[in-house]
Design an enzyme around this catalytic site. Sequence first.
Site, short mmCIF file in Angstrom:
data_model
loop_
_atom_site.label_atom_id
_atom_site.label_comp_id
_atom_site.label_asym_id
_atom_site.label_seq_id
_atom_site.Cartn_x
_atom_site.Cartn_y
_atom_site.Cartn_z
N GLY A 93 0.75 -1.27 -0.02
CA GLY A 93 -0.05 -0.24 -0.13
C GLY A 93 0.70 1.26 0.01
N HIS A 134 4.40 2.30 -8.32
CA HIS A 134 3.63 1.03 -7.90
C HIS A 134 2.74 1.21 -9.23
CE1 HIS A 134 4.26 1.42 -3.46
NE2 HIS A 134 4.64 0.25 -3.63
N ASP A 140 13.59 -1.93 -5.17
CA ASP A 140 14.08 -3.09 -4.21
C ASP A 140 14.59 -4.34 -5.00
OD1 ASP A 140 12.88 -1.88 -1.66
OD2 ASP A 140 10.89 -2.14 -2.95
#
Length: 280
Positions: free
Chosen positions: A33, A39, A152
């Site tokens: 979230g 995203h 990441d």
Amino acid sequence: MIAPIERTLAGLRAQTGAWRKAGETVGVVPTMGALHQGHLSLARAARERCDRVIVTIFVNPKQFNNPDDLENYPRTEEDDARKLESTGVDLIYVPEPDQIYPDGFATTVTVAGLTDMLCGATRPGHFDGVATVVPKLFLQTAADFAFFGEKDYQQLQVVRRLAADLDIPIEVIGCPTIREEDGLAMSSRNLLLSDRSRIKAPVLAEVMEDMRVQLKGGAAMNDIADAAKDRILAAGFTDIDYLELRDGGELSPLDRSKPDARLFAAAWLAGVRLIDNIAV
Ligand code: PAF
């Protein structure tokens, strides 16, 4: 239109079962979230590649080694659902905690080697938490494709390894890091920066970019790392967990650049841990 939100595994399976029966491919974008453009770019990549797209939102307690970090992690579900509207995802899966970790849950997945270094060295248990929840999300959604950000990068390599090792029939796709105009890598943690810290934050990416140029020109890490760390600290960062050159596959340490070399950094700014990595 805001995509429907599903909170139960049974409901998720009913939906994905119907899609699979119709011969449709499914893509999953796992998230915790606090969605940002990074995203959304993953959701768009999934939208282009797959017939159906699921975004999962689950703040996974097992990957936080620090209780304050878990407590402070931003939770913005309504906003997230609205932001996803423009990407055309089909379903948002926001499982209740017991849908992921039911009573008696006793399994931990550990990926050896890749998790001993970088974030693994400074956040004990973090990658076990990631490596335990990600296969659950893969198996629950039964997706054909999974989309992860290169921001990441170590996580991406860990996920590729575990999917291959566990024979999970899913293709893991890495997507480029999305940056703010001033170069700061987008991250949900950026929301935790004060206005003053936000101004200082891009120095990390700036220093890394300068190092990239030096390394590409043949410099050795040994000769440039100390001055780079001094610049990061002089800008107001309080601590540097790592600033290292590694290969992009097994993440083994390097002193000089070679094809597939990447520069990795993690540093603390006013209590917020920022990470970044770039291809050299
Ligand atoms: O990158 C993240 O947001 C999380 O680590 C992930 C992959 C969703 C697992 O909880």
